[in-house]
Every structure is written in C-alpha cells, then in structure tokens.
Enzyme design. Sequence first.
Site, short mmCIF file in Angstrom:
data_model
loop_
_atom_site.label_atom_id
_atom_site.label_comp_id
_atom_site.label_asym_id
_atom_site.label_seq_id
_atom_site.Cartn_x
_atom_site.Cartn_y
_atom_site.Cartn_z
N HIS A 148 0.88 -1.18 0.00
CA HIS A 148 0.00 0.00 0.00
C HIS A 148 0.91 1.23 0.00
O HIS A 148 2.01 1.18 0.57
CB HIS A 148 -0.84 -0.05 1.28
CG HIS A 148 -1.91 0.98 1.38
ND1 HIS A 148 -1.66 2.28 1.72
CD2 HIS A 148 -3.25 0.89 1.18
CE1 HIS A 148 -2.79 2.95 1.74
NE2 HIS A 148 -3.78 2.14 1.42
N ASP A 188 2.84 -5.01 7.99
CA ASP A 188 1.65 -4.19 7.78
C ASP A 188 0.45 -5.14 7.86
O ASP A 188 0.15 -5.86 6.90
CB ASP A 188 1.72 -3.50 6.42
CG ASP A 188 0.45 -2.73 6.10
OD1 ASP A 188 -0.52 -2.82 6.87
OD2 ASP A 188 0.43 -2.04 5.04
N GLN A 244 -4.86 -5.38 6.92
CA GLN A 244 -5.95 -6.20 6.38
C GLN A 244 -6.08 -7.55 7.06
O GLN A 244 -6.99 -8.31 6.74
CB GLN A 244 -5.74 -6.43 4.86
CG GLN A 244 -5.83 -5.17 4.02
CD GLN A 244 -7.22 -4.54 4.02
OE1 GLN A 244 -8.21 -5.16 4.43
NE2 GLN A 244 -7.30 -3.31 3.58
N LYS A 246 -10.49 -0.70 10.48
CA LYS A 246 -10.64 -1.96 9.71
C LYS A 246 -10.89 -3.14 10.65
O LYS A 246 -10.93 -4.28 10.23
CB LYS A 246 -9.38 -2.22 8.88
CG LYS A 246 -9.15 -1.15 7.79
CD LYS A 246 -7.96 -1.51 6.93
CE LYS A 246 -7.36 -0.33 6.22
NZ LYS A 246 -8.06 0.08 5.01
N CYS A 290 -4.56 2.47 -3.85
CA CYS A 290 -3.29 2.92 -3.23
C CYS A 290 -2.18 1.90 -3.46
O CYS A 290 -1.33 1.70 -2.57
CB CYS A 290 -3.46 3.21 -1.74
SG CYS A 290 -4.58 4.54 -1.41
N1 PMP Z 1 -1.82 -0.85 4.60
C1 PMP Z 1 -2.80 -1.56 4.05
C2 PMP Z 1 -2.52 -2.98 3.61
C3 PMP Z 1 -4.07 -1.02 3.89
O1 PMP Z 1 -5.03 -1.73 3.34
C4 PMP Z 1 -4.29 0.31 4.32
C5 PMP Z 1 -5.66 0.95 4.15
N2 PMP Z 1 -6.30 0.67 2.96
C6 PMP Z 1 -3.24 1.01 4.89
C7 PMP Z 1 -2.01 0.41 5.02
C8 PMP Z 1 -3.41 2.41 5.39
O2 PMP Z 1 -4.34 2.42 6.44
P1 PMP Z 1 -4.95 3.79 6.99
O3 PMP Z 1 -5.53 4.49 5.79
O4 PMP Z 1 -5.99 3.34 7.96
O5 PMP Z 1 -3.85 4.55 7.62
#
Ligand code: PMP
Length: 408
Positions: free
Chosen positions: A124, A201, A204, A227, A365
């Site tokens: 991401h 990370d 998910q 999440k 993203c």
């Molecule tokens: N890492 C992953 C794998 C994500 O899916 C996301 C959110 N889509 C993020 C980081 C960033 O999370 P946040 O927008 O809650 O900071």
Amino acid sequence: MPTLSTDIRSHFPIFAWHSREKKPFYYLDNAATTLKPLTVIDTVRDYYSKYSSNIHRGLYPIAVKASNAYEDARTKVQHFLNAAHPEEIVFTSGSTASLNLLASSWAGHMLQEGDEILLSPMEHHANLVPWQQISAQKNLHLRFLPLDAEGNLQLDQLDSFDSSSIKLISIVHISNTLGHINDIGTIIGWAKKRDIRVIVDAAQSVTLYPLDVQKLDMDFLVCSGHKMFGPTGIGILYGKKEWLQAMPPYLSGGDMIKKVGLYESTFADPPHKFEAGTPPIAEAIGLGAAIDFLNYLDRPALLNELDQLTTYAMEQLRSVPDLEILGKAPKRSHIISFTMNGIHPHDIATFLAQDGIAIRAGHHCTQPLMEHFGIGASARASLSIYNTAEEIDALAGALQQIQSFFNS
Ligand code: PMP
C-alpha cells in the site's frame, strides 16, 4: 452455499437503518473500512455523554475514568496481539501514521547512508511513500522482492539477495488489492538469521487472522482501528520494547515529556513518548470495545465461513463473461479485485452503486502493483463476517447486467 449467521448482522445497526429506510445496502467494501457494531458506537457515545474529559492529568472522577479507559484499551490491544508489555502498544491515528512514525523515528535515526530497506511491489502507498521520503533524506536504498506474473511474492528468491546492507524489511501481510496472504513467517525467519528488523503491515489481516507478535518474533506491527470494527482516527503501532526505547520521539509537545526546561527537555518512556498532545481518546476507548467484540466472536469459525463465502464469490464472479480476477495465490483472503474487458472499473462501481452495492474501484493505493498487471485500475469487492451469499448473488447478477449493457 454458505450463509453467515444473520445474528452477526444484528450487531451492526447500519443494516437495520437501511432496511427501515428501504434502501438496498450490500456493503462489499470492507478492505476500505469495516462497519461498526453497536457496542463500539455505544462506547464512544458513552465517553462523550458521560465522562468526556482529557486524560492523564485530571484528578477529578471523570478524568480518572477516561484515563483508565484509555489505558485499559492499550492493555486490550496488548493481549489481542500477545505483546509482552502494554508499553509496546503505541496509539497513532492509523497504519499510515504508524508507518510514518517508524520511517522518521526508527529509519531516520537508526539507519546510515547506503543502508537498504526491502519492500515488495504490492505494498500500500502507506508502506512505500514514507520509505521513499526517508531514503531521499538519508541516502538509503529501496529494494523490492520480486513478484511473479500472478502477483505472488517470489520468496524462493530471498536467498539470492545480497542481504549485507539490508537493515529493514517492511511487508504487507494481506495485500489490500489482491487479497494474497504473504508468508510472513518465512520472511521473518530469513530476516532474523541476518539481524534485519521486520515491520508487518497487518492492516488487512489483524482483525480475523490470529497474529501473535511474540510467537512470530515481529519487531513492529501496524494496523488501523477502523478496519477492525473500531472507530476511525485510531491506529496501533506495536514495537518491541527495546526498539521503542531506543527511538527518539516523532511528534513533540505536551504529554510526551519527563522534564521541560527553556532550552531542552527529557522525554517520557514509551509509549507516551510517541503520543504527544491530546490523543484520540474516544477512538482508543472505542477500539477497546472493538477488541472486546472480536474476543466475543468465534473468530476461527467466522474466518472459516468467510473463506467458504469467498470461494463462492470467486465461483460466481468467474461465471460473469469476460471478468478476470487479479492474482492467483495459493493462500488468499476475502479481497477480490477484478477487471471486465473494456469496461472501466469506475463505470462498474457507479453502476453497482445504483443497485445499492458498495464496492471500490481505482488503484487501491497500490499503483506499482497495478503497473505490474499492466492496468491503471481494478474493481474490488471485499467481504467481512456479516456478508451473505445473497449479497454475492446480487453482485454477480448486477455484473452480468453491466456486461450485457456495455456489450449491447
Ligand atoms: N496498509 C494496508 C494494507 C491497507 O489496506 C491500508 C488501508 N487501505 C493502509 C495500510 C493504510 O491504512 P490507513 O488508511 O488506515 O492509515
């Protein structure tokens, strides 16, 4: 055909609201954010309506109650991740903030010019851009684990890497675009043999997949409350005590100090060293309620049902003409990205929205990953514990109609 228990849905008031308003509501965008159970909503409301106050310094009863609830939430997260100490849990505003903190405080102070950071092309942007920024500042180098044509990390190539300058691996556990589950155990094992630190990370994965930070010997883990059925604006940074102690503060100001003089200051111990200013109090307490909710659920059973529902969804989507699912992984989760020949993903999402079906379209993203597949965008359906086979049927039916519409 699996059907998840309607009992789970009854915890989430948004379903009842849509049903009362007679608005169709098929929520299949759980990778973006999950819905909130009543217990989380009530907990946040209780804080604001019964003991709204700032934490840590007030001596009157509601301030003490708020401080205790905030620190209790930290302990709940500690137990949820099986961290050794509550001080290893830092509250941030989300995964993005946790990763920026690590890039600035850990890499910014622990790494030297020429050191390397190993990432993957499926990260991401939150786990890519902060590393680009700090690398530019400090002359660090980014390296990338290769992906095969189907988007799988080629971990068998790890041993061919010259690891002598790699100081950090920052890797996503479950890809938010492909749903691939990366073998973090193998990556951590490889890194530990070479004295390389690892950030996982888990944005998910942490909600339903058991992640024991001690058993997996993780150095750092990041995730986002929103999440995990929790509020927005709250995130978690887990870090081993010794690393957090060695890192300088990220933001500075109130609540993160030991002693302040006119010209210099000393800092509080972790985690408070990293929680400058008034933190997201209601959000942290709400996250505590989300953890209670997760502990109340039979997560292994729900994950099993969700896996079956995902298999069903894949079958249904494959029956739509000219629909292609992105990525083929031996282990995947509840996130399915797809393209439909000649139809822009934004058109797919817009058409589905008219039927009350919420999915996401775009690059999610993960622009480098999109580039790997030679596309600019995909449509993405992501499931959670409250989704049903009927919702999948509605999605597949609507996609069939979209296909006929664009082909006629
Ligand atoms: N890492 C992953 C794998 C994500 O899916 C996301 C959110 N889509 C993020 C980081 C960033 O999370 P946040 O927008 O809650 O900071």
